[in-house]
Design an enzyme around this catalytic site. Structure first.
Site, PDB file in Angstrom:
ATOM      1  N   GLU A  40       0.778  -1.225   0.000  1.00  0.00           N
ATOM      2  CA  GLU A  40       0.000   0.000   0.000  1.00  0.00           C
ATOM      3  C   GLU A  40       0.817   1.288   0.000  1.00  0.00           C
ATOM      4  O   GLU A  40       0.342   2.314  -0.470  1.00  0.00           O
ATOM      5  CB  GLU A  40      -0.938   0.006   1.217  1.00  0.00           C
ATOM      6  CG  GLU A  40      -1.972  -1.109   1.229  1.00  0.00           C
ATOM      7  CD  GLU A  40      -3.025  -0.934   0.146  1.00  0.00           C
ATOM      8  OE1 GLU A  40      -3.286   0.215  -0.243  1.00  0.00           O
ATOM      9  OE2 GLU A  40      -3.575  -1.952  -0.313  1.00  0.00           O
ATOM     10  N   SER A  97     -48.220 -32.152  35.510  1.00  0.00           N
ATOM     11  CA  SER A  97     -47.604 -33.026  36.516  1.00  0.00           C
ATOM     12  C   SER A  97     -46.203 -32.599  36.943  1.00  0.00           C
ATOM     13  O   SER A  97     -45.611 -33.233  37.830  1.00  0.00           O
ATOM     14  CB  SER A  97     -47.562 -34.463  35.994  1.00  0.00           C
ATOM     15  OG  SER A  97     -48.868 -34.967  35.834  1.00  0.00           O
TER      16      SER A  97
END
Length: 768
Positions: A193, A469
């Site tokens: 770069e 239950s």
């Protein structure tokens, strides 16, 4: 006047006129220059202030990071070999023959050698550490430090980063300072770069001129002349607009940045700011997050080839998307590798080896962040209750949760596969599921919809449906606490009864099979989930007392103490059920369920957390008897199909079904986790599912994905091995005739003399 004189006069006038014009031009020029210089000076000061605020303050708003639980390994820990292997895979550790660096492990059938990464733990920084972990049939046998073979009391793995909660700009990043950044990334970045990065002063005129010539020759933009500093200025402060004004401003800001700050500071900012890709709606910024996004591991552990790829993708994250264009991405990566070799940063052999390697991306099917809408909703609500609404908007907050990623994955797979199967039998069924850690009381997993990633109504928390239950263990726990009246062998009346319900109407409870047996042992009534005997037990001990037992176990909402509540006519959610069954599984000790273990601020300072100590909510002895009975439910009761699926594994469970089979419930636990599951319809329609055929099927699939650890039942003070006559339930000695062995409370177990037979004359004579 002569012609010569006229010409001379005219020439003189012309010179005077020209001098006057130049003088005026000079006067205007230097005045404009002063104005322009003043403007540039003031504008530069203005830009300098903007830059200083950004660089010397908080450069980025870092998202709040949300972590899973940190797996704790210690002798006796309920963690088996496959579970730890799966955890290491999830964390991105590499399996090798012999670990030589951080992030690697090797494994045999009974041992795992691991080189752990350093990480930030709520209790303090954890250094890298190489250990040997040994296993036995119960879980972890030992954890030894490799340097001196010393056994460690506890060893933590780093938590899994579940998500980053983004506020504001939608940018996502993980900050990595310069010292922690691999040198190869820095070298490659400069080569690709900005080769003259260390020579120029923020702007490189030669690069700009060279790029202009190349672009003019090509007739299009093929090369840029911006330096790293200019790119940073654009990313930090400017838009991507293409204009001369924007480029001039970018150049001026680059000059100021280069003048004010060191090259290392500029590099660090660039490496954490650069755009690296898109994760759905989130922008991926910086090398730290890109490493996790592309490879699923920290940037410090990447190979040279992977580091080169990160630099390569900067040129165009969409164009070089490695999942969509792998050949294009690999070609660009290899170019970066070649540049490193040509600059003598890599040897020829290193270059060839790296160029031959695959991209080695993370599995694209696994999101870079977890889709956990149900669990995250609970986390956010708990954070709001503890710290207010603004915490997650603060930068750099770290939230450590109780989520077990492996339990969550197993729960999601179980839900998806089971609900698909159930849909073929009954339409429009939905599900809510909560899994907790038996020992810590943390929420380990949560699913709120049959599509686990769906963000909407959270059935794990928000539903209120009759629990059926599932209330029965608390009825029997209340009775068994009264050891002088009830044992597991006590005969319970099973004949028709009629009561007035809460509306004043007559209520005649019936067993599921609509039959009555006259009398059944309490153990049989429990494991077969018989209704009439349960109501009789509840009436004898008092409905108010049963309601109080349930409340002590952690039921968080009001309970109407009517007889119908003895069969589950109370509304709850999977989270509420999980809370009460957590108390049953943990020896009768109540601890509020939580989703958060610790929170650190941006400076890694822990925020205050008020954690409640466990409270003994139920008698440990009575709780032991209930756990024993719940194991019989799995072995030979209503959940026997579960026991058949996992032979030789001790599991505890309870099925539940509401009236007309509208709600299917199951709650149970192994040595590691407690689970509570509801299956039903949002419109409260009939499902034709029982607890054993709906919710229990989800739990069975969960255990298939996450092999259970057999329950350990250590001796409890106040409990002895008892023997009871099978027909009468009377306590007997072990050597008596037809007896069954059942645990009993010490205080109430008084075996009948002479096996309950009358004494003969000679026994009476001898005083026996």
């Amino acid at each position: 006047m002569t012609t010569k004189a006229k010409t001379k006069s005219k020439s003189t006038k012309t010179r005077k006129s020209g001098s006057s014009w130049l003088a005026r031009l000079w006067s205007i020029g230097w005045k404009l220059s002063i104005v322009l210089l003043a403007f540039c000076s003031f504008y530069s000061i203005y830009l300098d202030q903007i830059i200083a605020r950004k660089f010397e303050g908080q450069k980025w708003h870092l998202p709040a990071q949300v972590f899973s639980r940190s797996m704790a390994l210690y002798p006796g820990a309920a963690v088996n070999h496959p579970q730890l292997m799966a955890e290491l895979k999830l964390l991105g550790y590499r399996k090798v023959a012999n670990p030589t660096q951080v992030g690697e492990f090797s494994a045999s059938s009974t041992r795992i050698e691991l080189w752990r990464r350093p990480f930030l733990h709520p209790e303090g920084d954890q250094a890298e550490l190489r250990v040997m972990i040994s296993f036995d049939s119960y879980g972890i046998n030992s954890v030894r430090r490799m340097t001196d073979k010393r056994e460690l009391a506890v060893f933590h793995l780093e938590p899994v980063l579940l998500d980053r909660i983004i506020a504001g700009d939608g940018e996502d990043r993980v900050f990595v300072n310069t010292e922690a950044m691999p040198q190869a990334i820095v070298d490659a970045l400069i080569l690709v770069e900005d080769r003259s990065f260390y020579e120029h002063h923020g702007v490189n005129p030669f690069a700009i001129a060279r790029a202009a010539l190349v672009n003019i020759s090509a007739g299009r933009t093929v090369q840029g002349g911006s330096t790293l500093t200019q790119q940073l200025a654009k990313n930090f402060f400017l838009s991507s607009e293409r204009s001369i004004v924007r480029k001039l401003r970018e150049a001026l800001m680059a000059l100021i940045i280069d003048f004010r700050y060191s090259k290392d500071a500029i590099l660090e900012a660039y490496l954490n700011e650069v755009y690296m890709g898109q994760d759905k709606s989130r922008g991926v910024h910086g090398m730290g997050l890109a490493s996790q996004f592309y490879f699923g591991r920290p940037v410090a552990e990447l190979t040279i080839a992977q580091q080169a790829f990160l630099v390569a993708v900067i040129k165009g994250p969409s164009y070089y998307n490695p999942w969509r264009y792998p050949e294009r991405a690999q070609e660009r990566r290899d170019l970066v590798l070649r540049l490193l070799m040509e600059d003598n940063k890599l040897t020829v052999a290193q270059y060839k080896a790296a160029a031959r390697s695959p991209l080695a991306l993370r599995d694209a099917r696994r999101s870079a962040h977890q889709q956990l809408p149900a669990f995250f909703a609970v986390v956010k609500n708990e954070l709001k209750q503890r710290y207010g609404t603004g915490l997650l908007k603060e930068s750099g907050v770290k939230v450590y949760t109780t989520l077990d990623p492996m339990a969550q994955e197993a729960a999601e797979k179980a839900v998806v596969s089971t609900m698909k199967s159930l849909e073929s039998r009954t339409k429009n069924v939905q599900v809510g599921m909560v899994v907790t850690d038996k020992y810590t009381g943390g929420i380990a997993a949560m699913v709120g919809d049959k599509v686990p990633g769906f963000s909407g109504f959270n059935r794990a928390v928000e539903i209120r449906r009759p629990i059926g239950s599932l209330v029965k263990p608390f009825v029997y726990a209340t009775a068994l606490t009264q050891g002088d009246k009830f044992t597991l062998a006590t005969p319970i009346d099973d004949n028709p009864i009629t009561l007035k319900n809460e509306q004043g109407k007559l209520w005649s409870p019936k067993n599921v099979d609509k039959k009555f047996s006259g009398s059944v042992p309490l153990m049989t009534a429990f494991k077969q989930s018989m209704n009439v005997p349960t109501v009789n037990v509840g009436l004898k001990v008092g409905v108010d007392n049963v309601a109080q037992t349930l409340a002590n176990a952690g039921w968080s909402e009001a309970i109407n103490p009517y007889p119908s509540m003895l069969l589950g006519a109370i509304n709850g959610s999977p989270l509420m059920v999980a809370q009460t069954y957590q108390t049953l599984a943990n020896g009768g000790r109540f601890r509020p369920l939580t989703s958060i273990t610790a929170v650190l601020d941006s400076q890694n300072r822990p925020l205050e957390v008020n954690q409640l100590n466990p409270v003994q909510a139920m008698s440990p002895a009575a709780d032991y008897l209930v756990q024993y009975a719940m194991q019989q439910v799995v072995r030979s009761g209503t959940a026997s199909r579960l026991g058949q699926a996992f032979p030789g594994v001790a599991l505890a469970g309870k099925t539940g079904t509401s009236n007309d089979s509208r709600d299917s419930w199951f709650a149970g636990f192994d040595e590691r986790n407690v689970a509570a599951i509801w299956v039903g319809r949002d419109d409260n329609g009939k499902t034709n599912l029982y607890g054993s055929s709906g919710a229990m099927a989800v739990y069975q699939a969960f255990l298939a994905e996450r092999p259970p650890l057999s329950l350990r039942m250590p001796a409890v003070e106040g409990v002895v091995q008892g023997y009871f006559d099978r027909s009468t339930g009377v306590a007997m000695s072990a050597d008596c005739g037809d007896v069954q062995a059942l645990p009993a409370l010490t205080q109430s177990y008084q075996p009948a003399a002479n096996c309950g037979q009358p004494l003969s004359w000679w026994q009476q004579l001898l005083g026996k």
